[in-house]
Design a protein around this motif. Structure first.
Motif, PDB file in Angstrom:
ATOM      1  N   SER A  65      43.760 107.208  49.810  1.00  0.00           N
ATOM      2  CA  SER A  65      43.666 105.786  50.128  1.00  0.00           C
ATOM      3  C   SER A  65      42.302 105.202  49.766  1.00  0.00           C
ATOM      4  CB  SER A  65      43.930 105.574  51.622  1.00  0.00           C
ATOM      5  OG  SER A  65      43.662 104.246  52.002  1.00  0.00           O
ATOM      6  N   GLN A  93      55.691  96.107  57.694  1.00  0.00           N
ATOM      7  CA  GLN A  93      55.839  97.423  57.085  1.00  0.00           C
ATOM      8  C   GLN A  93      57.289  97.902  57.111  1.00  0.00           C
ATOM      9  OE1 GLN A  93      53.560  98.741  55.317  1.00  0.00           O
ATOM     10  NE2 GLN A  93      51.905  97.362  55.926  1.00  0.00           N
ATOM     11  N   SER A 135      47.280 106.383  63.840  1.00  0.00           N
ATOM     12  CA  SER A 135      45.885 106.819  63.669  1.00  0.00           C
ATOM     13  C   SER A 135      45.244 107.028  65.038  1.00  0.00           C
ATOM     14  CB  SER A 135      45.120 105.743  62.883  1.00  0.00           C
ATOM     15  OG  SER A 135      43.797 106.126  62.626  1.00  0.00           O
ATOM     16  N   PHE A 195      51.194 105.064  59.705  1.00  0.00           N
ATOM     17  CA  PHE A 195      49.952 104.422  60.134  1.00  0.00           C
ATOM     18  C   PHE A 195      49.449 104.886  61.498  1.00  0.00           C
ATOM     19  CE2 PHE A 195      52.113 101.430  57.285  1.00  0.00           C
ATOM     20  CZ  PHE A 195      51.132 101.269  56.316  1.00  0.00           C
ATOM     21  N   GLY A 211      50.642 110.618  59.534  1.00  0.00           N
ATOM     22  CA  GLY A 211      50.208 110.058  60.804  1.00  0.00           C
ATOM     23  C   GLY A 211      50.844 110.793  61.976  1.00  0.00           C
ATOM     24  N   HIS A 232      51.395 106.516  53.947  1.00  0.00           N
ATOM     25  CA  HIS A 232      50.214 107.035  54.644  1.00  0.00           C
ATOM     26  C   HIS A 232      49.156 107.496  53.638  1.00  0.00           C
ATOM     27  CE1 HIS A 232      47.910 109.001  57.847  1.00  0.00           C
ATOM     28  NE2 HIS A 232      47.753 110.008  57.008  1.00  0.00           N
ATOM     29  N   SER A 256      47.067 104.050  54.426  1.00  0.00           N
ATOM     30  CA  SER A 256      46.435 104.270  55.729  1.00  0.00           C
ATOM     31  C   SER A 256      44.944 104.542  55.545  1.00  0.00           C
ATOM     32  CB  SER A 256      47.089 105.454  56.438  1.00  0.00           C
ATOM     33  OG  SER A 256      46.337 105.854  57.560  1.00  0.00           O
TER      34      SER A 256
END
Length: 503
Positions: free
Chosen positions: A186, A135, A106, A104, A113, A176, A180
């Motif tokens: 995603s 998570q 970002s 994650f 990531g 991810h 994400s």
């Protein structure tokens, strides 16, 4: 927080008459304070909800431990319990150092990531510590699935290596891709470039968690080979039953309880309004998700009960527990976007998938003590396909954002685009986990770090690797005979014919 209060002193001054600017400023200041309090309460409610969900998901580790302990023979109880503890402990460090950032961190690219290593520059506007904890609990769940597949014959160092690698790299990359906002597949992408105009829908992880753990376990068990005595010289399967059905049932109920954090908790927030002033908010969707989860598991349990009765002639509690968990694994991906009646279909088919996978495993002489690859891998894959068939457009828009003409379930009139995205998810997860975890297990085998010796396997790892049995108990197999034989070998006849014991 949407729907926040706003106030303009200039607007109020007109209403209050001349020389009312000070009063207007005061009123606006008070309204601003109240508004900020509402925002604070919203953050507090959502974070508390996510933390409580994280605690529920973490409690599943106890469920995994009990299920694994009951499913293995007594001589390997301490070994499998210790591996479950280390899944959480090693996973915690490696997910903190690398895993969360790969999943994650970002802004990043679509593959992996690249920020927040060791939680640097954290928390942020988009994620708080509660999100990390939640998570992490998911990551160690994937590692716990794998440990069941390779139980009773794996070196302890191999557990440490694979668990760290899975939670620190393999699993985070997959999460991810699909969870994400930067992931290439995603549904949360903000640039509008969605896979098949929808993205892959895997709400709580039928693919991301269950398939990853199941396929990793599949490769571990394939490369290691079956346990000694699992198949006779003619290739006929011989049951190596776990030593405690009571622990299996206890573990199953603990997992069932934890699944109410796994699936409903995946909303991350509860204080979200869909239609202001009505019951139609995320709190209702959370309740619906708990109901679909329950119905899928219950249906799968009953289907497995009667299915095994027809196949074997017995009412087997262990098989029913596995069927129940298979239903949960299947509904996890689409639990929030399907109707309760559809969850019953999901559970029914999941039980058939599990029964079929177990039959295939026997044919191929594949040995998985907890049926983890069949249950989590097979039923997880079915769960992704099920979502592509029954997802409702309304629920997808509520959760993933309004999108006119959004592709949804094929059987719900939504076309085949979502099915295409789901099939791609199945393929890329299978390929990625096979390439990474399959390679790792192969290297461990070549380095002689994977499987224990035949002598240690027969005696049991509790005695040979962990200092003694978990409790005084003898399995109904060759291990007791082997121990007695060793005692006899220490006794030798003297020249006078009198038997003496050597020290």
């Amino acid at each position: 927080m949407s729907g926040s209060l706003s106030c303009s002193a200039a607007d109020l001054a007109v209403l209050l008459g001349p020389n009312a600017t000070a009063a207007a400023d005061y009123i606006c200041g008070q309204l601003s304070t109240v508004n900020n309090k509402f925002i604070d309460v919203a953050f507090a409610v959502d974070n508390t909800y996510l933390l409580f969900s994280a605690y529920l998901v973490f409690s599943m580790q106890l469920g995994f431990a009990m299920l694994c302990a009951g499913s293995v023979r007594a001589k390997n109880t301490m070994n499998i319990m210790l591996t479950n503890v280390l899944d959480a402990a090693a996973g915690g460090l490696f997910y903190y150092l690398f895993g969360y950032a790969f999943a994650f961190g970002s802004p990043s690219n679509g593959f992996i990531g690249k920020h927040n290593f060791g939680l640097k520059d954290f928390p942020s506007a988009s994620a708080d510590y509660s999100n990390f904890l939640y998570q992490w609990a998911f990551a160690i769940a994937a590692a716990g699935i794998t440990s069941g597949s390779i139980a009773e014959r794996t070196q302890f160092v191999a557990y440490l290596i694979y668990s760290s690698f899975l939670t620190g790299f393999v699993y985070p990359v997959v999460s991810h891709w699909f969870w994400s906002a930067d992931g290439w597949a995603s549904p949360f992408r903000t640039d509008g470039d969605l896979l098949f105009s929808t993205g892959a829908i895997d709400f709580a992880g039928s693919g991301v968690v269950h398939m990853v753990g199941g396929i990793a376990g599949l490769w571990g068990a394939l490369i290691e080979g079956p346990r000694l005595g699992r198949f006779d010289n003619g290739g006929r399967a011989i049951a190596l039953r776990g030593h405690s059905a009571s622990l299996v049932v206890l573990g199953t109920f603990l997992l069932w309880f934890g699944w109410y954090g796994f699936n409903p908790g995946s909303f991350n927030k509860i204080l979200v309004t869909y239609e202001s002033g009505t019951i139609n908010g995320q709190w209702s969707a959370v309740g619906r998700t708990a109901v679909t989860t329950t119905l899928a598991g219950c249906t799968a349990a009953l289907t497995t009960l009667f299915g095994k009765r027809l196949l074997s002639g017995h009412w087997n509690v262990t098989d029913v527990c596995n069927g129940l968990l298979g239903g949960f694994a299947a509904i996890t991906g689409g639990c929030s976007v399907v109707e309760p009646w559809a969850a019953i279909i999901c559970g029914f088919v999941a039980a058939l998938v599990l029964l079929g996978c177990n039959k295939l495993a026997e044919k191929l002489k594949y040995d998985d003590p907890l049926e983890a690859a069949q249950l989590h891998g097979g039923c997880g894959a079915w769960g992704l396909i099920f979502t592509a068939l029954f997802a409702r457009e309304k629920y997808l828009n509520q959760i993933y954002g309004e999108k006119p003409g959004r592709p949804h379930g094929l059987f719900m009139g939504g076309g085949g685009k979502l099915l295409g995205a789901q099939l791609i998810q199945i393929l890329v997860i299978t390929g990625w986990v096979s390439a990474t975890m399959g390679t790792l297990f192969f290297i461990l085998k070549k380095m002689k770090l994977l499987r224990i010796s035949a002598e240690d396997e027969m005696a049991g790892m509790d005695m040979t690797r962990h200092g003694g049995f978990a409790y005084m108990y003898y399995d109904d197999d060759e291990s007791h005979k082997a121990i007695q034989l060793r005692k006899v070998e220490h006794r030798s006849p003297s020249p006078s014919g009198v038997t003496t014991t050597s020290v």
